[in-house]
Every structure is written in C-alpha cells, then in structure tokens.
Design a protein around this motif. Structure first.
Motif, PDB file in Angstrom:
ATOM      1  N   THR A  39      31.557 -71.776 -66.487  1.00 23.44           N
ATOM      2  CA  THR A  39      32.973 -71.631 -66.829  1.00 23.44           C
ATOM      3  C   THR A  39      33.866 -72.576 -66.038  1.00 23.44           C
ATOM      4  O   THR A  39      34.951 -72.923 -66.487  1.00 23.44           O
ATOM      5  CB  THR A  39      33.429 -70.194 -66.566  1.00 23.44           C
ATOM      6  OG1 THR A  39      33.124 -69.841 -65.208  1.00 23.44           O
ATOM      7  CG2 THR A  39      32.730 -69.222 -67.483  1.00 23.44           C
ATOM      8  N   ASP A  40      33.414 -72.987 -64.853  1.00 24.95           N
ATOM      9  CA  ASP A  40      34.262 -73.845 -64.021  1.00 24.95           C
ATOM     10  C   ASP A  40      33.669 -75.229 -63.760  1.00 24.95           C
ATOM     11  O   ASP A  40      34.320 -76.077 -63.141  1.00 24.95           O
ATOM     12  CB  ASP A  40      34.593 -73.163 -62.688  1.00 24.95           C
ATOM     13  CG  ASP A  40      33.343 -72.736 -61.923  1.00 24.95           C
ATOM     14  OD1 ASP A  40      32.245 -72.868 -62.481  1.00 24.95           O
ATOM     15  OD2 ASP A  40      33.482 -72.276 -60.780  1.00 24.95           O
ATOM     16  N   LYS A  41      32.432 -75.450 -64.195  1.00 30.90           N
ATOM     17  CA  LYS A  41      31.811 -76.756 -64.008  1.00 30.90           C
ATOM     18  C   LYS A  41      31.007 -77.129 -65.249  1.00 30.90           C
ATOM     19  O   LYS A  41      30.326 -76.292 -65.825  1.00 30.90           O
ATOM     20  CB  LYS A  41      30.862 -76.752 -62.800  1.00 30.90           C
ATOM     21  CG  LYS A  41      31.551 -76.669 -61.448  1.00 30.90           C
ATOM     22  CD  LYS A  41      30.564 -76.942 -60.321  1.00 30.90           C
ATOM     23  CE  LYS A  41      29.404 -75.977 -60.320  1.00 30.90           C
ATOM     24  NZ  LYS A  41      28.493 -76.220 -59.172  1.00 30.90           N
ATOM     25  N   GLY A  42      31.090 -78.389 -65.602  1.00 28.31           N
ATOM     26  CA  GLY A  42      30.309 -78.865 -66.726  1.00 28.31           C
ATOM     27  C   GLY A  42      28.924 -79.314 -66.291  1.00 28.31           C
ATOM     28  O   GLY A  42      28.589 -79.293 -65.097  1.00 28.31           O
ATOM     29  N   ILE A  43      28.122 -79.735 -67.246  1.00 27.44           N
ATOM     30  CA  ILE A  43      26.754 -80.154 -66.962  1.00 27.44           C
ATOM     31  C   ILE A  43      26.708 -81.310 -65.962  1.00 27.44           C
ATOM     32  O   ILE A  43      25.894 -81.328 -65.039  1.00 27.44           O
ATOM     33  CB  ILE A  43      26.034 -80.575 -68.263  1.00 27.44           C
ATOM     34  CG1 ILE A  43      25.951 -79.389 -69.237  1.00 27.44           C
ATOM     35  CG2 ILE A  43      24.653 -81.130 -67.966  1.00 27.44           C
ATOM     36  CD1 ILE A  43      25.088 -78.257 -68.776  1.00 27.44           C
ATOM     37  N   HIS A  44      27.611 -82.281 -66.122  1.00 35.25           N
ATOM     38  CA  HIS A  44      27.602 -83.444 -65.234  1.00 35.25           C
ATOM     39  C   HIS A  44      27.891 -83.046 -63.795  1.00 35.25           C
ATOM     40  O   HIS A  44      27.269 -83.554 -62.851  1.00 35.25           O
ATOM     41  CB  HIS A  44      28.620 -84.492 -65.711  1.00 35.25           C
ATOM     42  CG  HIS A  44      28.155 -85.261 -66.907  1.00 35.25           C
ATOM     43  ND1 HIS A  44      28.344 -84.820 -68.191  1.00 35.25           N
ATOM     44  CD2 HIS A  44      27.500 -86.444 -67.003  1.00 35.25           C
ATOM     45  CE1 HIS A  44      27.838 -85.704 -69.037  1.00 35.25           C
ATOM     46  NE2 HIS A  44      27.310 -86.689 -68.348  1.00 35.25           N
ATOM     47  N   GLU A  45      28.854 -82.134 -63.602  1.00 38.71           N
ATOM     48  CA  GLU A  45      29.171 -81.691 -62.238  1.00 38.71           C
ATOM     49  C   GLU A  45      28.005 -80.903 -61.635  1.00 38.71           C
ATOM     50  O   GLU A  45      27.724 -81.008 -60.437  1.00 38.71           O
ATOM     51  CB  GLU A  45      30.424 -80.813 -62.237  1.00 38.71           C
ATOM     52  CG  GLU A  45      31.731 -81.551 -62.507  1.00 38.71           C
ATOM     53  CD  GLU A  45      32.052 -81.652 -63.987  1.00 38.71           C
ATOM     54  OE1 GLU A  45      33.178 -82.063 -64.305  1.00 38.71           O
ATOM     55  OE2 GLU A  45      31.180 -81.321 -64.821  1.00 38.71           O
ATOM     56  N   MET A  46      27.342 -80.125 -62.455  1.00 41.30           N
ATOM     57  CA  MET A  46      26.237 -79.301 -61.958  1.00 41.30           C
ATOM     58  C   MET A  46      25.030 -80.147 -61.556  1.00 41.30           C
ATOM     59  O   MET A  46      24.383 -79.887 -60.543  1.00 41.30           O
ATOM     60  CB  MET A  46      25.824 -78.281 -63.022  1.00 41.30           C
ATOM     61  CG  MET A  46      26.902 -77.281 -63.367  1.00 41.30           C
ATOM     62  SD  MET A  46      26.382 -76.153 -64.675  1.00 41.30           S
ATOM     63  CE  MET A  46      25.173 -75.156 -63.791  1.00 41.30           C
ATOM     64  N   LEU A  47      24.737 -81.161 -62.336  1.00 44.54           N
ATOM     65  CA  LEU A  47      23.564 -81.986 -62.060  1.00 44.54           C
ATOM     66  C   LEU A  47      23.865 -83.141 -61.120  1.00 44.54           C
ATOM     67  O   LEU A  47      22.999 -83.589 -60.372  1.00 44.54           O
ATOM     68  CB  LEU A  47      22.996 -82.537 -63.374  1.00 44.54           C
ATOM     69  CG  LEU A  47      22.353 -81.516 -64.309  1.00 44.54           C
ATOM     70  CD1 LEU A  47      22.013 -82.167 -65.644  1.00 44.54           C
ATOM     71  CD2 LEU A  47      21.094 -80.913 -63.687  1.00 44.54           C
ATOM     72  N   ASP A  48      25.091 -83.661 -61.181  1.00 43.72           N
ATOM     73  CA  ASP A  48      25.519 -84.797 -60.362  1.00 43.72           C
ATOM     74  C   ASP A  48      24.545 -85.967 -60.569  1.00 43.72           C
ATOM     75  O   ASP A  48      24.201 -86.292 -61.706  1.00 43.72           O
ATOM     76  CB  ASP A  48      25.624 -84.375 -58.892  1.00 43.72           C
ATOM     77  CG  ASP A  48      26.471 -85.333 -58.068  1.00 43.72           C
ATOM     78  OD1 ASP A  48      27.278 -86.082 -58.665  1.00 43.72           O
ATOM     79  OD2 ASP A  48      26.331 -85.339 -56.839  1.00 43.72           O
TER      80      ASP A  48
END
Length: 272
Positions: free
Chosen positions: A220-229
């Motif tokens: 809800t607060d982070k997208g896939i790109h932010e999660m995987l970096d």
C-alpha cells in the motif's frame, strides 16, 4: 493459460477496522474467482504483519470453501466475525444442485467427511447422506466424482489437477518478494506505477506461454521497484508494466489494482 497472483502480507495495512479488512479480502477473493486464478500467494513485506497475514489467508480460504460444509471446518472465531454479511463467491466448487435426485453420473462435487453410525459419509451439499469408502479421514475435505446416483450413491476421490477446467483458487504463503520472484520458473508480470505502459506484442508473448504466469502486486505504501530496489536487476523472465498510465487518483488501492489488471489481461487474452 494459468494465472496466479502474489500479494503482500501488508495488504490490509490501509484499513483500520476489522469489518473493512474483511470486505477488502472479499473483493480480492471475488476477483480471483472471476478471473480463474490458480494460486493466491501471500509474500512477506519485510516487516511484521502476522495478524493481518493470518486474517488474510483465513478469510480467503473460508470464502473458497463451499458454503454447505463451512461450519464443519471453521468453528466460531473472531477472525470470521464479519463474513456472514458476505455474498458467496460462486466458483465451480460452490455451485451445484442440493436436490439429491438431480445429481448426475460424472458430476464433480466437493465435500467433507463425517461419521455416522460408525461409518464414513461425505457431505456434498445435498439432502442425502452419501457413503464414503475413500482414504480421507473424518473432517477432511476432498473432491469426488459421482459414479452411481440416487438412491445408491457411489463416489470416488479425484485430485484438483484432474479437473480440466477452473475449480477454485488455492491460498498459500510465500517467503520474501525477492525469493518468490527468483524461485518462480514461469513468466512474471510486475505491476508498477513507475514502469512503462503495456505493449501489445510484449503482453501477447507472455500470455502465449505454456508455463504458469505470476502477476505481482506491491504494498500500500511502496511499489515493486521500491521493494526490490537494486535486486530487480537479478530477476529474470519478467515484464514490469503500468496498468493505469493515466490514473486520476493519487493511488490505486490493491483490490482495485487486482480487478483492473486482471481485466486488462483478460481482454488481451480473449480479444486477440
């Protein structure tokens, strides 16, 4: 083509009330039923959401269970306090006549084993006790095929993967998002606002795959790109797309994203 979806264990984070969380889970279950999802995989967000994760999987499994034997498998629980207000999903495993005389040879039904007079019977949602001679134990679910009909019912067990068409979704827990993506052998579709819009030739290539396809949703607060970096560079056999390139709202809620993305994929699949 077989589709599965992956959602985070923080999926309910944006809801404070238990009733609203229950309603959100119902919307996810409905979308999974409508678009014939094989597996709903709940992956770990990297933080602790044990209570929400348990609520999410419990209600998803409850909603997948045929109504006629839910009470046998699910005793009263605080987790299920608001499910009574929800409509049935009505997937193939939840439909079928309750009239024993209308059950046909070759019909497939799902039931739960129960004891009666020292023998085993199976509750398949009809007004008749059907003898069960299979290997499943009392209070266990099983899928059966009708061999002989009323009034001398005989049935035999079959496996879910023996049913040629969609029957119902499965629910299971996964590890981290990265481990899920690296272990998944088939194509992967990552949904992300930071990605490019869908290209017809690319999505058609993935949807033509004979392997099971995984569609992954962020938190809800982070997208896939932010999660995987930077780890995203280590993921293979995937495409990341923005399914809502001109959205008019600041965010797209998870249940909206699931329904919307699956609708788009369905349109590409059947409107070639």
């Amino acid at each position: 083509m077989k589709l599965s979806i992956a959602i985070p264990d923080s999926s309910l984070k944006d809801e404070n009330k238990h009733e609203n969380k229950t309603r959100k889970i119902f919307q996810i279950a409905r979308a999974a039923g409508i678009f014939q999802i094989k597996d709903i995989i709940i992956y770990k967000d990297g933080r602790e959401f044990e209570n929400d994760s348990k609520l999410l999987s419990t209600i998803l499994r409850y909603l997948e269970t045929p109504q006629h034997f839910r009470k046998r498998l699910y005793p009263k629980s605080g987790l299920l306090q608001f499910v009574g207000a929800l409509s049935p999903i009505k997937m193939p495993n939840q439909t079928g006549t309750s009239d024993a005389k209308q059950v046909k040879k070759g019909d497939i039904r799902e039931g739960v084993i129960f004891p009666k007079d020292g023998k085993k019977f199976i509750d398949i949602g009809i007004d008749y006790s059907v003898p069960y001679y299979g290997k499943k134990q009392i209070d266990k679910r099983t899928i059966i095929k009708i061999k002989e009909t009323f009034p001398n019912f005989t049935v035999y067990d079959i496996e879910k993967n023996q049913i040629p068409n969609f029957w119902s979704y499965n629910v299971r827990h996964g590890g981290s998002l990265f481990s899920l993506l690296t272990e998944w052998k088939g194509p992967k579709i990552l949904t992300s606002r930071k990605s490019k819009k869908i290209k017809d030739e690319e999505i058609q290539k993935i949807l033509s795959s004979k392997e099971e396809i995984l569609i992954v949703f962020g938190t809800t607060d982070k997208g896939i790109h932010e999660m995987l970096d930077k780890k995203i560079s280590k993921i293979q056999n995937f495409k990341a797309w923005n399914f809502f390139p001109h959205q008019g709202t600041e965010t797209v809620r998870l249940e909206e994203a699931i329904l919307g993305c699956l609708s788009i994929i369905n349109a590409h699949t059947f409107n070639k």
